[in-house]
Design a protein around this motif. Structure first.
Motif, PDB file in Angstrom:
ATOM      1  N   PRO A  43       0.865  -1.451  -0.432  1.00  0.00           N
ATOM      2  CA  PRO A  43      -0.172   0.057  -0.372  1.00  0.00           C
ATOM      3  C   PRO A  43       0.831   1.085  -0.103  1.00  0.00           C
ATOM      4  O   PRO A  43       0.398   2.047  -1.234  1.00  0.00           O
ATOM      5  CB  PRO A  43      -0.762   0.205   1.284  1.00  0.00           C
ATOM      6  CG  PRO A  43      -1.019  -1.630   1.524  1.00  0.00           C
ATOM      7  CD  PRO A  43       0.397  -2.150   0.950  1.00  0.00           C
ATOM      8  N   GLU A  44       1.694   1.660   0.463  1.00  0.00           N
ATOM      9  CA  GLU A  44       2.817   2.720   0.552  1.00  0.00           C
ATOM     10  C   GLU A  44       3.486   2.615  -0.789  1.00  0.00           C
ATOM     11  O   GLU A  44       3.391   3.592  -1.099  1.00  0.00           O
ATOM     12  CB  GLU A  44       3.658   1.788   1.554  1.00  0.00           C
ATOM     13  CG  GLU A  44       5.121   3.428   1.877  1.00  0.00           C
ATOM     14  CD  GLU A  44       5.707   3.290   2.500  1.00  0.00           C
ATOM     15  OE1 GLU A  44       6.867   4.387   3.032  1.00  0.00           O
ATOM     16  OE2 GLU A  44       5.284   2.348   3.311  1.00  0.00           O
ATOM     17  N   ARG A  45       3.797   1.841  -1.176  1.00  0.00           N
ATOM     18  CA  ARG A  45       4.580   1.547  -2.853  1.00  0.00           C
ATOM     19  C   ARG A  45       3.457   2.067  -3.319  1.00  0.00           C
ATOM     20  O   ARG A  45       3.980   2.618  -4.216  1.00  0.00           O
ATOM     21  CB  ARG A  45       5.529   0.531  -3.504  1.00  0.00           C
ATOM     22  CG  ARG A  45       6.144   0.002  -2.082  1.00  0.00           C
ATOM     23  CD  ARG A  45       6.908  -1.108  -3.003  1.00  0.00           C
ATOM     24  NE  ARG A  45       6.854  -2.510  -3.380  1.00  0.00           N
ATOM     25  CZ  ARG A  45       5.674  -3.331  -2.348  1.00  0.00           C
ATOM     26  NH1 ARG A  45       7.086  -3.590  -0.990  1.00  0.00           N
ATOM     27  NH2 ARG A  45       5.062  -4.200  -2.448  1.00  0.00           N
ATOM     28  N   THR A  46       2.471   1.900  -3.540  1.00  0.00           N
ATOM     29  CA  THR A  46       1.006   2.295  -4.389  1.00  0.00           C
ATOM     30  C   THR A  46       0.604   3.274  -4.142  1.00  0.00           C
ATOM     31  O   THR A  46       1.147   4.588  -5.200  1.00  0.00           O
ATOM     32  CB  THR A  46      -0.444   1.283  -4.404  1.00  0.00           C
ATOM     33  OG1 THR A  46       0.362   0.310  -4.363  1.00  0.00           O
ATOM     34  CG2 THR A  46      -1.077   1.876  -5.219  1.00  0.00           C
ATOM     35  N   ARG A  47       1.036   4.597  -2.995  1.00  0.00           N
ATOM     36  CA  ARG A  47       0.527   5.353  -2.477  1.00  0.00           C
ATOM     37  C   ARG A  47       1.703   6.637  -3.270  1.00  0.00           C
ATOM     38  O   ARG A  47       1.247   7.531  -3.723  1.00  0.00           O
ATOM     39  CB  ARG A  47       0.426   5.558  -0.559  1.00  0.00           C
ATOM     40  CG  ARG A  47      -0.595   5.868  -0.789  1.00  0.00           C
ATOM     41  CD  ARG A  47      -0.765   5.835   0.984  1.00  0.00           C
ATOM     42  NE  ARG A  47      -0.676   5.659   1.618  1.00  0.00           N
ATOM     43  CZ  ARG A  47      -0.686   4.452   2.301  1.00  0.00           C
ATOM     44  NH1 ARG A  47      -1.321   3.741   2.348  1.00  0.00           N
ATOM     45  NH2 ARG A  47       0.243   3.465   2.671  1.00  0.00           N
ATOM     46  N   LEU A  48       2.738   5.556  -2.681  1.00  0.00           N
ATOM     47  CA  LEU A  48       3.779   6.937  -4.127  1.00  0.00           C
ATOM     48  C   LEU A  48       4.011   6.772  -5.087  1.00  0.00           C
ATOM     49  O   LEU A  48       4.722   7.973  -5.938  1.00  0.00           O
ATOM     50  CB  LEU A  48       5.467   5.815  -2.937  1.00  0.00           C
ATOM     51  CG  LEU A  48       5.762   6.610  -1.499  1.00  0.00           C
ATOM     52  CD1 LEU A  48       7.039   6.011  -1.005  1.00  0.00           C
ATOM     53  CD2 LEU A  48       6.129   7.993  -1.256  1.00  0.00           C
ATOM     54  N   ALA A  49       3.993   5.353  -5.743  1.00  0.00           N
ATOM     55  CA  ALA A  49       3.663   5.656  -6.711  1.00  0.00           C
ATOM     56  C   ALA A  49       2.535   6.773  -7.443  1.00  0.00           C
ATOM     57  O   ALA A  49       3.163   7.281  -8.618  1.00  0.00           O
ATOM     58  CB  ALA A  49       3.062   3.957  -7.795  1.00  0.00           C
ATOM     59  N   TRP A  50       1.632   6.401  -6.996  1.00  0.00           N
ATOM     60  CA  TRP A  50       0.298   7.742  -7.149  1.00  0.00           C
ATOM     61  C   TRP A  50       1.114   9.090  -7.066  1.00  0.00           C
ATOM     62  O   TRP A  50       0.934  10.300  -7.783  1.00  0.00           O
ATOM     63  CB  TRP A  50      -0.809   7.761  -6.418  1.00  0.00           C
ATOM     64  CG  TRP A  50      -0.975   6.829  -6.814  1.00  0.00           C
ATOM     65  CD1 TRP A  50      -1.906   5.206  -6.091  1.00  0.00           C
ATOM     66  CD2 TRP A  50      -2.295   6.056  -8.113  1.00  0.00           C
ATOM     67  NE1 TRP A  50      -2.822   4.664  -7.148  1.00  0.00           N
ATOM     68  CE2 TRP A  50      -2.711   5.502  -7.872  1.00  0.00           C
ATOM     69  CE3 TRP A  50      -2.648   7.428  -9.615  1.00  0.00           C
ATOM     70  CZ2 TRP A  50      -3.650   4.375  -9.277  1.00  0.00           C
ATOM     71  CZ3 TRP A  50      -3.106   6.540 -10.705  1.00  0.00           C
ATOM     72  CH2 TRP A  50      -3.773   5.538 -10.459  1.00  0.00           C
ATOM     73  N   ARG A  51       2.195   9.408  -5.962  1.00  0.00           N
ATOM     74  CA  ARG A  51       2.404  10.684  -5.992  1.00  0.00           C
ATOM     75  C   ARG A  51       3.117  10.465  -6.897  1.00  0.00           C
ATOM     76  O   ARG A  51       3.352  12.222  -7.169  1.00  0.00           O
ATOM     77  CB  ARG A  51       3.403  10.845  -4.558  1.00  0.00           C
ATOM     78  CG  ARG A  51       2.013  10.430  -3.351  1.00  0.00           C
ATOM     79  CD  ARG A  51       2.744  11.188  -1.902  1.00  0.00           C
ATOM     80  NE  ARG A  51       1.986  10.953  -1.130  1.00  0.00           N
ATOM     81  CZ  ARG A  51       1.906  10.686   0.505  1.00  0.00           C
ATOM     82  NH1 ARG A  51       3.167  10.572   0.886  1.00  0.00           N
ATOM     83  NH2 ARG A  51       1.136  10.865   0.964  1.00  0.00           N
ATOM     84  N   ARG A  52       4.373  10.123  -7.066  1.00  0.00           N
ATOM     85  CA  ARG A  52       5.682  10.006  -8.735  1.00  0.00           C
ATOM     86  C   ARG A  52       4.506  10.283  -9.726  1.00  0.00           C
ATOM     87  O   ARG A  52       5.057  11.543 -10.764  1.00  0.00           O
ATOM     88  CB  ARG A  52       6.288   9.343  -8.477  1.00  0.00           C
ATOM     89  CG  ARG A  52       6.781   9.038  -7.606  1.00  0.00           C
ATOM     90  CD  ARG A  52       8.358   8.352  -8.094  1.00  0.00           C
ATOM     91  NE  ARG A  52       7.949   6.362  -8.343  1.00  0.00           N
ATOM     92  CZ  ARG A  52       7.584   5.532  -7.627  1.00  0.00           C
ATOM     93  NH1 ARG A  52       7.735   5.734  -6.169  1.00  0.00           N
ATOM     94  NH2 ARG A  52       6.895   4.437  -7.523  1.00  0.00           N
TER      95      ARG A  52
END
Length: 99
Positions: A9-18
């Motif tokens: 979930p954290e990696r997914t949120r970071l990908a959306w932020r990028r």
């Protein structure tokens, strides 16, 4: 058996932020092109900013960690189309040397 998502979930949120950050940079460069590129630059900048705003609205909740992290059949295609549109419209930015 329970599912342990780990750090996904954290990696997914970071990908959306990028994705949002990249689109914001391109929108900023498009606005710079609008100031120096005449009518054509203004039209391209308007298209990029509209796509950027639409994608930002669609991915805001996901990037903030409040929205669903799984595949959302409503917003995911619109974000994908907006991302592809911004990528295509950023080609003139590179060709005109806005970087």
């Amino acid at each position: 058996m329970t599912r342990d998502p780990g750090r996904q979930p954290e990696r997914t949120r970071l990908a959306w932020r990028r994705t949002g950050l990249t689109m914001t940079v391109v929108a900023g460069l498009a606005l710079r092109l609008a100031l120096t590129g005449g009518v054509t630059g203004a039209v391209l900048a308007a298209a990029v900013v509209l796509l950027w705003a639409g994608a930002l609205v669609a991915l805001w909740g996901r990037a903030a960690g409040r929205g669903p992290l799984g595949v959302d059949t409503r917003s995911l295609p619109s974000v994908a189309l907006a991302t592809a549109g911004v990528a295509l419209l950023s080609v003139p930015l590179v060709l005109r040397g806005v970087w």
